[in-house]
Motif scaffolding. Structure first.
Motif, PDB file in Angstrom:
ATOM      1  N   CYS A  53       0.857  -1.187   0.000  1.00  0.00           N
ATOM      2  CA  CYS A  53       0.000   0.000   0.000  1.00  0.00           C
ATOM      3  C   CYS A  53       0.899   1.246   0.000  1.00  0.00           C
ATOM      4  O   CYS A  53       1.873   1.321   0.753  1.00  0.00           O
ATOM      5  N   CYS A  70      -3.343  -4.049   4.401  1.00  0.00           N
ATOM      6  CA  CYS A  70      -3.374  -2.578   4.483  1.00  0.00           C
ATOM      7  C   CYS A  70      -4.127  -2.134   5.742  1.00  0.00           C
ATOM      8  O   CYS A  70      -5.191  -2.653   6.073  1.00  0.00           O
ATOM      9  N   LEU A  71      -3.525  -1.181   6.442  1.00  0.00           N
ATOM     10  CA  LEU A  71      -4.101  -0.735   7.720  1.00  0.00           C
ATOM     11  C   LEU A  71      -4.756   0.644   7.614  1.00  0.00           C
ATOM     12  O   LEU A  71      -5.205   1.199   8.621  1.00  0.00           O
ATOM     13  N   CYS A  72      -4.820   1.191   6.416  1.00  0.00           N
ATOM     14  CA  CYS A  72      -5.277   2.575   6.263  1.00  0.00           C
ATOM     15  C   CYS A  72      -6.644   2.826   6.912  1.00  0.00           C
ATOM     16  O   CYS A  72      -6.857   3.884   7.523  1.00  0.00           O
ATOM     17  N   CYS A  96       0.215   3.281   3.792  1.00  0.00           N
ATOM     18  CA  CYS A  96       0.683   2.739   5.080  1.00  0.00           C
ATOM     19  C   CYS A  96       1.928   1.867   4.923  1.00  0.00           C
ATOM     20  O   CYS A  96       2.556   1.501   5.909  1.00  0.00           O
TER      21      CYS A  96
HETATM   22 ZN    ZN Z   1      -2.683   1.147   3.501  1.00  0.00          ZN
END
Ligand code: ZN
Length: 190
Positions: free
Chosen positions: A5, A15-17, A8
């Protein structure tokens, strides 16, 4: 090739967005990071970079590290360091009148942190604090030698919860989101 990503920098699949919420603290936090921690996938400093506004990471082997550290210290009126030194005071008994506007934390194993402490003599002149009654760690995907040790994200969150009025819940939520990803399908585990 593994896709990452752009925001992040986690693998696209993890993905942690969507879990990132900005945290605005009045107190500035600087983490001095051991070079060996920089590329560690389970290092929680990368989560702090995504969410904490008033935050700087200084990697100890970068060539302008010393200059940057001195700059950070000179910009602060009342800097302090979180390190369990022989003369450190319990953070929980911090005097509000001390007005700390900068906390420095060390990111590495206990042994690495001790090395960083010894090498960075500037820190020895600052007020020093340790955690007398830290909360239990909920970070379980990375094992540490000592049962009571917090992740760096947890140490920063605890420091801010004692010294600042900002809500650190989003930091814990982000760490939990990362753990859920790691504990998910076996292809995500290492
Ligand atoms: Zn992300």
């Amino acid at each position: 090739m593994r896709q990452y990503c752009k925001h992040c920098h986690f693998p696209a699949k993890t993905c942690l967005c969507s879990a990132v919420k900005r945290v605005h603290s009045t107190v500035k936090v600087v983490v001095i990071q051991h070079p060996k921690e920089v590329h560690h996938a389970k290092n929680t400093v990368r989560l702090l970079k995504l969410s904490l506004q008033n935050f700087t990471v200084l990697v100890e082997d970068e060539k302008d590290f010393r200059t940057q550290l001195i700059n950070c210290l000179s910009l602060a009126a009342h800097p302090a360091v979180i390190y369990p030194s022989p003369s450190s005071q319990p953070l929980e008994q911090i005097n509000r009148a001390s007005n700390h506007d900068l906390f420095i934390l060390l990111d590495g194993s206990w042994k690495q942190a001790y090395g960083m402490w010894c090498r960075n003599a500037q820190l020895h002149h600052l007020p020093q604090y340790h955690f007398a009654t830290p909360p239990d760690s909920t970070y379980s995907i990375r094992h540490t030698q000592r049962a009571k040790s917090l992740s760096t994200l947890e140490a920063v969150a605890y420091t801010l919860s004692v010294s600042d009025s900002c809500d650190v819940t989003p930091l814990h939520n982000l760490q939990n989101a990362m753990q859920v990803h790691w504990q998910g399908p076996s292809e995500h585990q290492r």
